[in-house]
Design an enzyme around this catalytic site. Sequence first.
Site, mmCIF file in Angstrom:
data_model
loop_
_atom_site.group_PDB
_atom_site.id
_atom_site.type_symbol
_atom_site.label_atom_id
_atom_site.label_comp_id
_atom_site.label_asym_id
_atom_site.label_seq_id
_atom_site.Cartn_x
_atom_site.Cartn_y
_atom_site.Cartn_z
ATOM 1 N N SER A 88 63.683 33.275 25.876
ATOM 2 C CA SER A 88 65.105 33.017 25.643
ATOM 3 C C SER A 88 65.313 31.730 24.859
ATOM 4 O O SER A 88 64.641 30.718 25.097
ATOM 5 C CB SER A 88 65.847 32.908 26.975
ATOM 6 N N GLY A 89 66.250 31.777 23.929
ATOM 7 C CA GLY A 89 66.564 30.597 23.137
ATOM 8 C C GLY A 89 65.711 30.436 21.902
ATOM 9 O O GLY A 89 66.041 29.659 21.008
ATOM 10 N N HIS A 99 72.580 30.155 27.736
ATOM 11 C CA HIS A 99 72.175 30.305 29.139
ATOM 12 C C HIS A 99 70.955 29.460 29.485
ATOM 13 O O HIS A 99 70.634 29.285 30.655
ATOM 14 C CB HIS A 99 71.931 31.783 29.480
ATOM 15 N N ASP A 147 76.325 33.169 23.347
ATOM 16 C CA ASP A 147 75.174 32.596 24.051
ATOM 17 C C ASP A 147 74.388 31.666 23.125
ATOM 18 O O ASP A 147 73.249 31.951 22.746
ATOM 19 C CB ASP A 147 74.285 33.740 24.552
#
Length: 285
Positions: free
Chosen positions: A228-229, A87, A136
């Site tokens: 995130s990530g 994402h 994801d």
Amino acid sequence: MKRSAALFAIWSLLIHQVVESRKTLQPKVIDPECECGVSGEGVGNRIVGGVISVPHTFPWVAAIFVRGSLHCGGTLINDRYILTAGHCVKWTNQNDLSVWLGIHDIENRDGGVVSPIEQVILHDGFRSDFLHDTNDIALIKLKYPVRYNENIKPVCLPYRESDYTNHKVSATGWGRVTTSGNASRFLRQADLKVMPWSDCRNTSFGNHLTKSMLCAYNDDTDACQGDSGGPLLFKRQDDKYEIVGVVSWGIGCARRGMPGIYVKTTDYLDWITARTTTAIYCADN
């Protein structure tokens, strides 16, 4: 006789295909002169829900920016590829992305390296709904090989059969210190524990979970927006770090009883190695 020869030819072809497919699942080159997962150690001043890491304790953590603003985290896994969340790149123009390595302070990037991007590789099975993302995971291929130094090193990939249930892990990133707060100026870490699958299923997330996700939790500590990530890291007995998860999704930040959800890296090893054959991996001795 002809039938036997034909069967032998078919069998030989199948064996060749299996061997070739296995080759694609292995890193193309391993450099024995460098080692993955080697870190400096230490902990600095406390911040809300975690600690500020000592500069360059986690030299594989990448900061991903969009038009100069912090967007996501990522992890250097070899000399050409950053592992991140799907994402983080799905709805972003590649030309707007930049990847920084070797930094601790996102407001003072002196000594850091910005790496041009050649390609963004999103998992073919990536799906998104109102709450979470499935598969994801993504790779960012850098245009040029990374030159390692004390502040820039790759992390180790996990072993396929590893089970991290009830083990202590750490999430790292520059994300928000509180749900509605600003991003952290300095790289920070949150110390968590991987929850048993059954316990995670019993939370309000319930049927939104898949077996390719990990749940990690600690009271008042969590990853948040901007993290995130980034990596979920496990420190092995040999003091090396491996990336066991990728920060993916959750509800709020550090809510009691609400774990953070991470991509389970061991379930994507074949996908990762098949798409990074142009890279040089450091040895995992």
